[in-house]
Enzyme design. Sequence first.
Site, PDB file in Angstrom:
ATOM      1  N   GLU A 164       0.832  -1.217   0.000  1.00  0.00           N
ATOM      2  CA  GLU A 164       0.000   0.000   0.000  1.00  0.00           C
ATOM      3  C   GLU A 164       0.863   1.263   0.000  1.00  0.00           C
ATOM      4  O   GLU A 164       0.377   2.346   0.355  1.00  0.00           O
ATOM      5  CB  GLU A 164      -0.942   0.013   1.223  1.00  0.00           C
ATOM      6  CG  GLU A 164      -1.806  -1.210   1.411  1.00  0.00           C
ATOM      7  CD  GLU A 164      -2.951  -1.324   0.421  1.00  0.00           C
ATOM      8  OE1 GLU A 164      -3.077  -0.442  -0.449  1.00  0.00           O
ATOM      9  OE2 GLU A 164      -3.706  -2.310   0.507  1.00  0.00           O
ATOM     10  N   HIS A 224      -2.622   1.879   8.533  1.00  0.00           N
ATOM     11  CA  HIS A 224      -3.671   1.039   7.931  1.00  0.00           C
ATOM     12  C   HIS A 224      -3.718  -0.273   8.696  1.00  0.00           C
ATOM     13  O   HIS A 224      -2.687  -0.930   8.876  1.00  0.00           O
ATOM     14  CB  HIS A 224      -3.385   0.764   6.448  1.00  0.00           C
ATOM     15  CG  HIS A 224      -4.163  -0.399   5.921  1.00  0.00           C
ATOM     16  ND1 HIS A 224      -5.544  -0.444   5.973  1.00  0.00           N
ATOM     17  CD2 HIS A 224      -3.775  -1.589   5.383  1.00  0.00           C
ATOM     18  CE1 HIS A 224      -5.963  -1.601   5.471  1.00  0.00           C
ATOM     19  NE2 HIS A 224      -4.909  -2.311   5.116  1.00  0.00           N
ATOM     20  N   HIS A 249      -6.651  -3.750  10.118  1.00  0.00           N
ATOM     21  CA  HIS A 249      -7.865  -4.516   9.827  1.00  0.00           C
ATOM     22  C   HIS A 249      -8.708  -4.670  11.107  1.00  0.00           C
ATOM     23  O   HIS A 249      -8.734  -5.752  11.703  1.00  0.00           O
ATOM     24  CB  HIS A 249      -7.485  -5.907   9.279  1.00  0.00           C
ATOM     25  CG  HIS A 249      -6.697  -5.867   8.000  1.00  0.00           C
ATOM     26  ND1 HIS A 249      -5.964  -6.945   7.530  1.00  0.00           N
ATOM     27  CD2 HIS A 249      -6.539  -4.882   7.080  1.00  0.00           C
ATOM     28  CE1 HIS A 249      -5.391  -6.617   6.379  1.00  0.00           C
ATOM     29  NE2 HIS A 249      -5.710  -5.366   6.096  1.00  0.00           N
ATOM     30  N   HIS A 284     -12.460  -4.471   3.930  1.00  0.00           N
ATOM     31  CA  HIS A 284     -11.004  -4.618   3.987  1.00  0.00           C
ATOM     32  C   HIS A 284     -10.408  -4.066   5.286  1.00  0.00           C
ATOM     33  O   HIS A 284      -9.815  -4.821   6.050  1.00  0.00           O
ATOM     34  CB  HIS A 284     -10.358  -3.971   2.754  1.00  0.00           C
ATOM     35  CG  HIS A 284      -8.868  -4.005   2.753  1.00  0.00           C
ATOM     36  ND1 HIS A 284      -8.111  -3.699   1.664  1.00  0.00           N
ATOM     37  CD2 HIS A 284      -7.973  -4.290   3.731  1.00  0.00           C
ATOM     38  CE1 HIS A 284      -6.826  -3.812   1.942  1.00  0.00           C
ATOM     39  NE2 HIS A 284      -6.720  -4.167   3.212  1.00  0.00           N
TER      40      HIS A 284
HETATM   41  O1  2HA Z   1      -0.799  -6.710   3.817  1.00  0.00           O
HETATM   42  O2  2HA Z   1      -3.078  -4.947   4.764  1.00  0.00           O
HETATM   43  O3  2HA Z   1      -3.893  -3.865   2.481  1.00  0.00           O
HETATM   44  C1  2HA Z   1      -0.963  -5.432   3.960  1.00  0.00           C
HETATM   45  C2  2HA Z   1      -2.366  -5.041   3.805  1.00  0.00           C
HETATM   46  C3  2HA Z   1      -2.827  -4.721   2.462  1.00  0.00           C
HETATM   47 ZN    ZN Z   2      -5.048  -4.257   4.383  1.00  0.00          ZN
END
Ligand code: 2HA
Ligand code: ZN
Length: 270
Positions: A123, A146, A148, A219
């Site tokens: 990313e 970023h 999850h 995502h």
């Molecule tokens: O592996 O989270 O969006 C990295 C991520 C891709």
């Molecule tokens: Zn990701």
Amino acid sequence: MQWEQVRLLDSVLEEIEKVCTVAATLWQRRWIERNGGNISLNLTAKLTELPESYDSFRYLPGDFPAGAAGMVLFVTGSGKRLRDLSGSVEGVACVARIDEGGNGCHILWGGHNEEGAFQPSSEFIAHVMIHLMKKTATDKHRAVLHVHPQELIALSHHPVIGRDERKLNHACWSMLPEIRLFVPRGIGLVPFMLPGSKDLATATARQLSLRDVVLWSKHGAVATGKDIGEAFDYIDVANKGAEIYLQCLSSGFVPEGMSDREMNGVMRLL
Ligand code: 2HA
Ligand code: ZN
């Protein structure tokens, strides 16, 4: 070939240390399973003593926006486990400088990899575009996160709330006064797009100029902060709203939520 590495100032190492501490929390939250998630810091203003020549530094070709030339970023590596950051930060992350033409970057620090060539996060393009946008923003945020977070991701699968940014914000904000207060610009919703794509990067940078958190549908989430702790706080607080909302649904009722009037009252506390 033994590539050269720069020495980092103590103040930069302290910023990186904060990233390692936050990564331990992200792992406990189960927000960074396997190689999930990525982190970057804009160090351009902090790396004042740059080498005269980059010939002895490892070079990685890439396709960066022209405005990113000369940008220096700490960034985690593609396929790396963020849970390993505190044990081996120089193996999991690197400091990269984007070259004058935007055709690639030099690895100035870290990026050690016994198994093969180290590559910045998949990313990376999104991180670069967000830092470019933040360079001229008033908040001067230098950290991008970023991850999850399961409850925000779950809510993005909701057949109604997952498709309607206004309903999504109302659901999260109205669960608890602090969410309205500490995520004041709310959550921007980006429809599902290919991870690592330029389209996703462009949509995310645009949304983050208006919002505190961006939810990548089905995502994950992205936020910025003056440091990594602040970026974490935005996602943590927003995710708390999603968590309470889902807890109410799983208890068998649709939560009432604070009224608009109650939330407007809360905003006057600012
Ligand atoms: O592996 O989270 O969006 C990295 C991520 C891709
Ligand atoms: Zn990701």
